[in-house]
Enzyme design. Sequence first.
Site, PDB file in Angstrom:
ATOM      1  CE  LYS A  22      -2.011   2.008   3.938  1.00 25.31           C
ATOM      2  NZ  LYS A  22      -1.836   3.083   3.803  1.00 25.31           N
ATOM      3  NE  ARG A 121       0.067  10.494   8.839  1.00 22.07           N
ATOM      4  CZ  ARG A 121      -0.445   9.581   8.466  1.00 22.07           C
ATOM      5  NH1 ARG A 121      -1.687   9.020   8.977  1.00 22.07           N
ATOM      6  NH2 ARG A 121       0.186   8.542   7.858  1.00 22.07           N
ATOM      7  NE  ARG A 398      -7.037   4.215   4.678  1.00 22.68           N
ATOM      8  CZ  ARG A 398      -6.146   4.524   5.534  1.00 22.68           C
ATOM      9  NH1 ARG A 398      -6.191   4.671   6.851  1.00 22.68           N
ATOM     10  NH2 ARG A 398      -5.031   4.869   5.091  1.00 22.68           N
TER      11      ARG A 398
HETATM   12  C1  UD1 Z   1       4.474   7.432   8.448  1.00 18.17           C
HETATM   13  C2  UD1 Z   1       5.580   6.190   8.648  1.00 18.17           C
HETATM   14  C3  UD1 Z   1       5.630   5.242   7.476  1.00 18.17           C
HETATM   15  C4  UD1 Z   1       4.200   4.609   7.507  1.00 18.17           C
HETATM   16  C5  UD1 Z   1       3.004   5.685   7.402  1.00 18.17           C
HETATM   17  C6  UD1 Z   1       1.533   5.123   7.291  1.00 18.17           C
HETATM   18  C7  UD1 Z   1       7.727   6.545   9.599  1.00 18.17           C
HETATM   19  C8  UD1 Z   1       8.918   7.428   9.899  1.00 18.17           C
HETATM   20  N1  UD1 Z   1       6.979   6.982   8.577  1.00 18.17           N
HETATM   21  O1  UD1 Z   1       4.744   7.907   7.089  1.00 18.17           O
HETATM   22  O2  UD1 Z   1       6.460   4.376   7.553  1.00 18.17           O
HETATM   23  O3  UD1 Z   1       4.150   3.592   6.482  1.00 18.17           O
HETATM   24  O4  UD1 Z   1       3.202   6.427   8.142  1.00 18.17           O
HETATM   25  O5  UD1 Z   1       1.203   5.012   8.545  1.00 18.17           O
HETATM   26  O6  UD1 Z   1       7.550   5.644  10.225  1.00 18.17           O
HETATM   27  N2  UD1 Z   1       5.961  15.064  10.544  1.00 18.17           N
HETATM   28  C9  UD1 Z   1       6.348  16.377  10.833  1.00 18.17           C
HETATM   29  N3  UD1 Z   1       6.087  17.126   9.856  1.00 18.17           N
HETATM   30  C10 UD1 Z   1       5.964  16.620   8.505  1.00 18.17           C
HETATM   31  C11 UD1 Z   1       5.999  15.504   8.037  1.00 18.17           C
HETATM   32  C12 UD1 Z   1       6.017  14.629   9.171  1.00 18.17           C
HETATM   33  O7  UD1 Z   1       6.038  16.675  11.849  1.00 18.17           O
HETATM   34  O8  UD1 Z   1       5.847  17.578   7.613  1.00 18.17           O
HETATM   35  C13 UD1 Z   1       6.287  14.157  11.604  1.00 18.17           C
HETATM   36  C14 UD1 Z   1       4.876  13.447  11.796  1.00 18.17           C
HETATM   37  O9  UD1 Z   1       3.932  14.022  12.677  1.00 18.17           O
HETATM   38  C15 UD1 Z   1       5.263  11.895  12.387  1.00 18.17           C
HETATM   39  C16 UD1 Z   1       6.594  11.610  11.597  1.00 18.17           C
HETATM   40  O10 UD1 Z   1       6.969  12.949  11.418  1.00 18.17           O
HETATM   41  O11 UD1 Z   1       5.544  12.098  13.917  1.00 18.17           O
HETATM   42  C17 UD1 Z   1       6.570  10.811  10.576  1.00 18.17           C
HETATM   43  O12 UD1 Z   1       6.027  11.297   9.532  1.00 18.17           O
HETATM   44  P1  UD1 Z   1       6.110  10.634   8.141  1.00 18.17           P
HETATM   45  O13 UD1 Z   1       7.225   9.930   7.979  1.00 18.17           O
HETATM   46  O14 UD1 Z   1       6.138  11.852   7.219  1.00 18.17           O
HETATM   47  O15 UD1 Z   1       4.702  10.089   8.085  1.00 18.17           O
HETATM   48  P2  UD1 Z   1       4.217   9.326   6.677  1.00 18.17           P
HETATM   49  O16 UD1 Z   1       4.625   9.708   5.677  1.00 18.17           O
HETATM   50  O17 UD1 Z   1       2.778   9.314   6.906  1.00 18.17           O
END
Ligand code: UD1
Length: 417
Positions: A22, A121, A398
Amino acid sequence: MSEIVINGGRRLEGELTVQGAKNSVLPVLAATILCQGECVVHNCPKISDVETSVKILARLGCKCLRDNNDVLVDSRDIAGNEIPEDLMREMRSSVVFLGAVIGRVGKAVISSPGGCELGPRPIDLHLSSLKKMGVEITEEHGFIYCNAPQGVKAAEITLGFPSVGATENIILAAATAEGTTVIHNAAREPEISDLADFLNSAGARICGCGSDTIYIKGVKRLRGTEHTIIPDRIVAATYMACTAVTGGKIKMDGIMPSHMIAMLSVFRESGCNIEASGKSLVITCEKGLIRVPTVRSLTYPGFPTDAGPIIISMLTLAKGTSVFVENIFENRFRYVDELKRLGAKITTEGRSAIIEGTERLLGASCKCTDLRGGAALVVAGLSAKGTTVINEIHHIERGYEDIVENLKKLNADIKLV
Ligand code: UD1
């Protein structure tokens, strides 16, 4: 409203081929927007997040065709630049369309992603990186307007945290930008490499994926291409946990054990026997589960946050007490109250869950709070004595293709009602 009904206690056995990832297919489908030709993406799982992505592509004016596990996209006539708000709400990860649309059309509009089931997020890293690449960003009434009147420019970017989504968005925006973009402290997840492999097969010049420094030399144009999505390591871990809690034995094919090192080591420590060779793996758990040393979710190659709920559910049946520390998301334990309805002994303190193993769970009625939390309930229900009824299963749909049918084939007493 459908629900999953499980009569627990049946030992899982048999063979299974694991679906495509996914977290790989969504950015790859977004990337098809950059290609001026027909793209064929193989091994796309039949999950609702893929359907949502295809709907976004169609609303942007791309021609899309789904043929079993293949998705064909032709974005030559792309007309829009707005990611529809209703679809953005359905799937927060649609923020990954931002980089692709801005790269192709020079402007994009999305609604603010806000919070989600896992807590806040934020996308500040996505936006500050795009600003560095010459994109003008304004936020008004819950919408984010991105404009690159002079086109996207290459930049040298150091991420404050190796965010998966931000790394993907930068790669997408940079693939056809002028000059070479460098990302320091980039995410190293296998899904990032899969996205780069797709783009490179379309003519992009991206290297360094899998390390913390990624180089993207912008090219003028990307062409149509064909690509096969990598296997889903979290889905593989889910079926492993299902097997472990029933004392079963299954063989999984079409997987990449090298993407699962941190998870495999936790399964082994918990008493499972795992034999991996090539693209398959056999897991058995005949002597029962035992506690494991503290597990901490980390960025890749550490233990994935997405596998946390699944492992916690499995450890509720292990002999002794285990601890899981969630380091990525602030609010990822909502499903724990649902597991407790089946008799799981878990207490949460801030980012830690303390799991006291119990000999048996008892079937109960419960509901999914999020995708992986829902999968955790399936794991628990398979082992529990009596009947477990799981509601709100649209969360599970999902990310899991045919989970009920697959588990049935593996001897589980499970049905969709
Ligand atoms: C995350 C997971 C990914 C998983 C996905 C779906 C990690 C590092 N990432 O990816 O493996 O497949 O969720 O569940 O494990 N953040 C910020 N600002 C930003 C972007 C992120 O503060 O602009 C913080 C988020 O709040 C969070 C962390 O960084 O605490 C991880 O974020 P990110 O890797 O971007 O999340 P996803 O891409 O959703």
